[in-house]
Scaffold this motif. Structure first.
Motif, PDB file in Angstrom:
ATOM      1  N   CYS A  56       0.854  -1.199   0.000  1.00  0.00           N
ATOM      2  CA  CYS A  56       0.000   0.000   0.000  1.00  0.00           C
ATOM      3  C   CYS A  56       0.884   1.241   0.000  1.00  0.00           C
ATOM      4  O   CYS A  56       1.967   1.226   0.576  1.00  0.00           O
ATOM      5  CB  CYS A  56      -0.883   0.035   1.245  1.00  0.00           C
ATOM      6  SG  CYS A  56      -2.051  -1.329   1.355  1.00  0.00           S
ATOM      7  N   ILE A  61      -5.690   5.674   0.005  1.00  0.00           N
ATOM      8  CA  ILE A  61      -6.778   6.361  -0.705  1.00  0.00           C
ATOM      9  C   ILE A  61      -7.818   6.792   0.329  1.00  0.00           C
ATOM     10  O   ILE A  61      -8.123   6.050   1.260  1.00  0.00           O
ATOM     11  CB  ILE A  61      -7.501   5.420  -1.693  1.00  0.00           C
ATOM     12  CG1 ILE A  61      -6.519   4.658  -2.567  1.00  0.00           C
ATOM     13  CG2 ILE A  61      -8.486   6.170  -2.579  1.00  0.00           C
ATOM     14  CD1 ILE A  61      -7.223   3.620  -3.428  1.00  0.00           C
ATOM     15  N   GLN A  62      -8.363   7.982   0.143  1.00  0.00           N
ATOM     16  CA  GLN A  62      -9.401   8.470   1.054  1.00  0.00           C
ATOM     17  C   GLN A  62     -10.773   8.086   0.493  1.00  0.00           C
ATOM     18  O   GLN A  62     -11.119   8.486  -0.619  1.00  0.00           O
ATOM     19  CB  GLN A  62      -9.320   9.996   1.180  1.00  0.00           C
ATOM     20  CG  GLN A  62      -7.985  10.508   1.724  1.00  0.00           C
ATOM     21  CD  GLN A  62      -7.788  10.170   3.201  1.00  0.00           C
ATOM     22  OE1 GLN A  62      -8.723  10.266   3.996  1.00  0.00           O
ATOM     23  NE2 GLN A  62      -6.583   9.753   3.562  1.00  0.00           N
ATOM     24  N   VAL A  63     -11.495   7.287   1.269  1.00  0.00           N
ATOM     25  CA  VAL A  63     -12.821   6.832   0.838  1.00  0.00           C
ATOM     26  C   VAL A  63     -13.849   7.269   1.880  1.00  0.00           C
ATOM     27  O   VAL A  63     -13.631   7.097   3.082  1.00  0.00           O
ATOM     28  CB  VAL A  63     -12.861   5.288   0.684  1.00  0.00           C
ATOM     29  CG1 VAL A  63     -14.233   4.826   0.206  1.00  0.00           C
ATOM     30  CG2 VAL A  63     -11.771   4.805  -0.271  1.00  0.00           C
ATOM     31  N   ALA A  78     -11.435  -2.520   0.847  1.00  0.00           N
ATOM     32  CA  ALA A  78     -10.335  -1.555   0.718  1.00  0.00           C
ATOM     33  C   ALA A  78      -9.101  -1.979   1.503  1.00  0.00           C
ATOM     34  O   ALA A  78      -7.977  -1.681   1.102  1.00  0.00           O
ATOM     35  CB  ALA A  78     -10.803  -0.184   1.191  1.00  0.00           C
ATOM     36  N   ALA A  82      -6.635   1.882   1.900  1.00  0.00           N
ATOM     37  CA  ALA A  82      -7.545   3.028   1.891  1.00  0.00           C
ATOM     38  C   ALA A  82      -7.953   3.360   3.317  1.00  0.00           C
ATOM     39  O   ALA A  82      -7.995   2.492   4.189  1.00  0.00           O
ATOM     40  CB  ALA A  82      -8.779   2.728   1.056  1.00  0.00           C
ATOM     41  N   LEU A 173     -11.490   1.129  -6.695  1.00  0.00           N
ATOM     42  CA  LEU A 173     -10.269   1.066  -5.884  1.00  0.00           C
ATOM     43  C   LEU A 173      -9.081   0.719  -6.770  1.00  0.00           C
ATOM     44  O   LEU A 173      -8.015   1.329  -6.682  1.00  0.00           O
ATOM     45  CB  LEU A 173     -10.423   0.020  -4.771  1.00  0.00           C
ATOM     46  CG  LEU A 173     -11.382   0.366  -3.619  1.00  0.00           C
ATOM     47  CD1 LEU A 173     -11.697  -0.871  -2.791  1.00  0.00           C
ATOM     48  CD2 LEU A 173     -10.781   1.452  -2.723  1.00  0.00           C
TER      49      LEU A 173
END
Ligand SMILES: [Zn+2]
Length: 326
Positions: A56, A61-63, A78, A82, A173
């Motif tokens: 990673c 990642i912002q979810v 995720a 994330a 994703l």
């Protein structure tokens, strides 16, 4: 439990995961002597891809997910690549008429992917996401399954819908983070395996009770009822009023009472997160007529650790009720 469902597939994944771990482990560890050999081999084979790439990125990642019915699923898909923020997580809140706080709105700020239910269930979340700059990718569950505003919004109660939405989330994703290779497909495979109990419970009820009748105080369970091939005998006027969040007429309530006292419904499925004296009245008629009542919730039940655990517990109570052991 989950591993027994498809041992060959899981076995294949493990080999891939081990191979990736071997490469990344070597690249990030500069003291071991075997490192050099593996790194060199890797460099020769694919010069553009340094073996040091971690599974990673340093910045996940912002979810952002609007409601917890989807939050747990998205978190599992995720994994560590994330950071998933779910806005409504309390079962004390009715998402149907939720007003977001400024803090809720602020939690969308850096979102790269936003998952909403749609179907006019959480329009505030969709609007907030649409207003962001840069605009995040929006996964709208309602649209993914071909529904639209005005349709029954309880998409997460449709088993096929759940898997379709999960697939759409994984696709986004992967699109945001192609560098992690098989990470997201692997997460999807293990989530899918964790849903085996859910699929089994649905197949069991369908196999034994297809065509049996049920009635509901509101539409939360309808997609699941359809998937189970049960027959929804809720009086139409009552169902329509509940869907529009208006009070059913005395005649509608009367029709419901008659249905329950005349054996027109094998079970009553009752959303305990719906407030109001009318559903409670219907419930006591059912109890008085010895019609088993199966409690379900709108959002993930308190104490359930996953979507699957929540849904399986409810399906088991339904099975018991239909078996006459409820
Ligand atoms: Zn609802």
């Amino acid at each position: 439990m989950s591993k027994s469902s498809s041992p060959a597939f899981i076995g294949g994944l493990s080999v891939v995961v081990l191979a990736v771990l071997a490469l990344t482990g070597c690249g990030s560890d500069d003291s071991a002597s075997t490192t050099t050999t593996a790194a060199e081999t890797s460099t020769t084979a694919a010069p553009a891809t340094p073996a040091a790439a971690p599974p990673c990125p340093a910045e996940p990642i912002q979810v952002v997910v609007s409601v917890d019915q989807w939050g747990d699923i998205v978190e599992q898909l995720a994994g560590e690549c994330a950071k998933v923020t779910t806005v409504i997580t309390s079962s004390a809140i009715d998402p149907h008429d939720y007003e977001p706080s400024p803090a809720d709105i602020a939690s969308f700020t850096d979102a790269e992917i936003v998952v909403v239910n749609g179907c006019d269930y959480d329009a505030w979340a969709d609007e907030t996401a649409e207003g962001l700059n840069p605009k995040p990718v929006i996964v709208n569950a309602c649209e993914v399954v071909g529904k639209t505003d005005g349709d029954n919004p309880h998409i997460w109660y449709g088993p096929d819908f759940v898997f379709a939405v999960a697939g759409a989330v994984t696709e986004q994703l992967e699109g945001k983070l192609p560098s992690v290779g098989s990470y997201f497909p692997d997460r999807a495979a293990s989530w899918n395996a964790s849903m085996q109990g859910y699929r089994d419970e649905i197949a069991k009820i369908k196999g034994e009770f297809s065509g049996r009748t049920y009635a509901v105080t509101e539409s939360v369970f309808d997609y699941m009822g359809d998937a189970l091939t049960l027959k929804n005998t809720t009086p139409e006027g009552f169902a329509r009023a509940a869907a529009n969040e208006t009070d059913p007429s005395p005649g509608d309530v009367q029709a419901f009472n008659e249905l329950l006292t005349s054996g027109g419904a094998s079970v009553l499925v009752y959303n305990i997160q719906t407030e109001g004296s009318i559903p409670e009245q219907v419930r006591s008629t059912a109890e008085g007529a010895n019609v088993p009542v199966v409690d379900v919730t709108e959002t993930v039940a308190e104490g359930a650790t996953s979507f699957a655990e929540w849904q399986v517990a409810q399906l088991q109570s339904l099975y018991q009720a239909l078996s006459g052991r409820g």
